[in-house]
Design an enzyme around this catalytic site. Sequence first.
Site, PDB file in Angstrom:
ATOM      1  CE  LYS A  51       6.521   0.532   8.555  1.00 25.21           C
ATOM      2  NZ  LYS A  51       5.930   1.780   9.093  1.00 25.21           N
ATOM      3  CD  GLN A  95       5.749   3.054  12.531  1.00 24.47           C
ATOM      4  OE1 GLN A  95       6.351   3.067  11.467  1.00 24.47           O
ATOM      5  NE2 GLN A  95       4.630   2.379  12.696  1.00 24.47           N
ATOM      6  CG  ASP A 118       4.010   6.492   5.941  1.00 21.07           C
ATOM      7  OD1 ASP A 118       3.793   5.385   5.423  1.00 21.07           O
ATOM      8  OD2 ASP A 118       4.119   6.670   7.168  1.00 21.07           O
TER       9      ASP A 118
HETATM   10  N1  GUN Z   1       1.606   3.222  12.231  1.00 20.56           N
HETATM   11  C1  GUN Z   1       0.841   2.188  11.857  1.00 20.56           C
HETATM   12  N2  GUN Z   1       0.875   2.044  10.529  1.00 20.56           N
HETATM   13  C2  GUN Z   1       1.679   3.023  10.049  1.00 20.56           C
HETATM   14  C3  GUN Z   1       2.113   3.396   8.733  1.00 20.56           C
HETATM   15  O1  GUN Z   1       1.753   2.804   7.711  1.00 20.56           O
HETATM   16  N3  GUN Z   1       2.935   4.455   8.670  1.00 20.56           N
HETATM   17  C4  GUN Z   1       3.336   5.131   9.772  1.00 20.56           C
HETATM   18  N4  GUN Z   1       4.131   6.166   9.603  1.00 20.56           N
HETATM   19  N5  GUN Z   1       2.966   4.817  10.986  1.00 20.56           N
HETATM   20  C5  GUN Z   1       2.126   3.765  11.116  1.00 20.56           C
END
Ligand code: GUN
Length: 282
Positions: A51, A95, A118
Amino acid sequence: MSEPLILDGKKVAESVYQRLLLEVSLLPVVPRIVFLRVGEDPASQSYVRSKEKRCLELGLRGETIVFSESVSEDEVIGKILSLNRDKDVNGILVQLPLPKHIDKARVLRSIDPYKDVDGLHPENAGLLLQGKPRFIPCTPAGIIELLKFYNIPVAGKRVAVLGRSEIVGRPVAQLLTNHDATVTVCHSKTQNLTAELLRSEIVVAAIGKPKLVQANMVSSGVVIVDVGINRVDGQILGDVDFDTVKSKASAISPVPGGVGPMTIAMLMKNLVLAATLQSQKN
Ligand code: GUN
């Protein structure tokens, strides 16, 4: 069945980035996102790195704050509250998963809903439920974008969503409903999964079980969206047995290279939206 259409998430993500570059160039600010990561989970480390790298490639600002596995819930929330107050921060992403001693719901609730790129804050989940979304969770948004790109209609279609997680299954079912699909959510307690899948024209598999969906479980001409990312013996496998199911599908997303790249593309889209909304507010 002839060869299915491969839903190429890498290609579609690139087209999203081309659009975003133009939007970013018109913004009065350079959008900035802060990632919060707790502990040393290798998958989380790799996701956050990807990311951050994408931010850099788009000329956006992305940085990561890493906490030790033993950090307290209050310390994480304290950091989020200070990022909420910081006008130079447009997006905040925690995350997941978080360690067991941390209340995920409380942490997500502490994020300013206008910085919740998110889309997991209850306010944003509620807006999606009401059909007036602000930030749509990234993987569900990516699935819709992928289908749109390939002109695969969802309105009026019978769709089975396999899995009911907060981050994929539930929001994608909601989003598909908003797009006029007839949605069935299947999960570990579903009595006859094969019967549910067989009468579906589109299957979205997000249950986290490698190769669960087999050729005999789907109808001929089905559209398959595979959200699974299962690490097995150093290999990444989807929730769908691609090699056998592909002979029955009219379209199928591969793993890797299908939904995965779309998730990051939608995060970037949400970040640009966050910066846009904030610049309009100020
Ligand atoms: N862990 C796995 N996929 C994601 C996601 O799309 N966002 C977040 N915050 N954590 C994750």
